[in-house]
Design an enzyme around this catalytic site. Structure first.
Site, short mmCIF file in Angstrom:
data_model
loop_
_atom_site.label_atom_id
_atom_site.label_comp_id
_atom_site.label_asym_id
_atom_site.label_seq_id
_atom_site.Cartn_x
_atom_site.Cartn_y
_atom_site.Cartn_z
N GLY A 142 3.83 -1.00 -2.74
CA GLY A 142 2.31 -1.21 -2.79
C GLY A 142 2.18 -2.33 -2.33
N SER A 169 -0.27 -9.54 -4.43
CA SER A 169 0.90 -9.89 -5.42
C SER A 169 2.24 -10.14 -4.55
CB SER A 169 1.28 -8.54 -6.07
OG SER A 169 1.50 -7.50 -5.32
N GLY A 194 -4.04 3.05 2.25
CA GLY A 194 -4.81 3.19 0.82
C GLY A 194 -4.39 4.32 0.04
N SER A 213 6.85 5.45 0.98
CA SER A 213 7.73 4.97 -0.35
C SER A 213 9.07 6.12 -0.30
CB SER A 213 7.14 4.82 -1.42
OG SER A 213 8.25 4.36 -2.40
N HIS A 226 -1.00 6.02 -8.07
CA HIS A 226 -0.99 6.04 -9.42
C HIS A 226 -1.21 7.69 -9.96
CE1 HIS A 226 -0.77 1.84 -9.49
NE2 HIS A 226 -1.77 1.63 -10.33
N ASP A 271 0.07 -1.59 -14.36
CA ASP A 271 -0.96 -0.76 -14.65
C ASP A 271 -0.30 0.24 -15.78
OD1 ASP A 271 -3.05 -1.93 -13.18
OD2 ASP A 271 -2.36 -0.56 -11.27
#
Length: 212
Positions: A42, A48, A71, A120, A140, A166
């Protein structure tokens, strides 16, 4: 570190500074201890990634970051986290690659990042090397979070860390898919709790073999 934090704060993204600093410290320690690369699932615009890349740089390794750059669900038009500035006018689709590359360039960390543009599960199916830390912060939904866990948790080396972002135990605070894979990791017996910084959970791998 001051310049890295400034680049982090300037980048598009959602990770708060305290969680980011905890992730940076965890990645730096894991990379120094095990001498292995770091993985991020991600990428988005690289907020990050900056911290992981700096940690990898300090330890003499790299961060591999995986994203299809179109996205996640909540970033599509009509949803809460949609950012029109990320839409490619030629395709009408989200495309965070240019923003990510500018973020890394501004931070001076391009040499320490291997960026993989792809989904992924497809990338995980091709990957065999272990990592000192795997950071899961992709889609998510249950489907995507579970696929990220199943694809990449087995790549955490013994003694390495699994970081999940999260993670909210209370549904009123956020979606439950990251929480469910966090619980799954603990219940597998392959991971034990290392630490927590708000929604960032760090687990340490205590077994060899494949995570369940």
């Amino acid at each position: 570190m001051t310049d890295v934090l400034a680049a982090f704060e300037a980048a598009k993204g959602f990770m708060p500074a305290d969680e980011g600093l905890a992730l940076h410290a965890a990645a730096r320690g894991a990379a120094a201890d095990l001498g292995l690369p770091v993985l991020e699932v991600g990428t988005y615009c690289g907020r990050s990634t900056i911290l992981l890349a700096d940690a990898a740089r300090q330890a003499g390794t790299v961060v591999v970051t995986v994203d299809h750059h179109r996205g996640s669900e909540e970033q599509q038009p009509g949803w809460e986290y949609h950012d029109p500035s990320l839409v490619d006018p030629h395709t009408g689709l989200i495309d965070t690659v240019p923003h990510f590359r500018r973020t890394l360039h501004a931070a001076g960390l391009e040499p320490h990042v291997v960026a993989v543009v792809g989904r992924s599960p497809q990338v995980a199916a091709l990957w065999t090397r272990p990592f000192c830390l795997v950071f899961i912060d992709g889609g998510h939904t249950d489907e995507h979070a579970a696929a990220d866990y199943e694809g990449w948790a087995p790549r955490v080396a013994r003694g390495g860390l699994l970081a999940i972002h999260d993670v909210f135990a209370d549904p009123a605070d956020g979606g439950q898919a990251p929480y469910r894979i966090y619980r799954r990791a603990l219940e597998s017996g392959d991971f034990v709790q290392e630490s927590a910084t708000r929604s960032l959970q760090l687990l340490r791998r205590v077994t060899d073999g494949t995570a369940r």
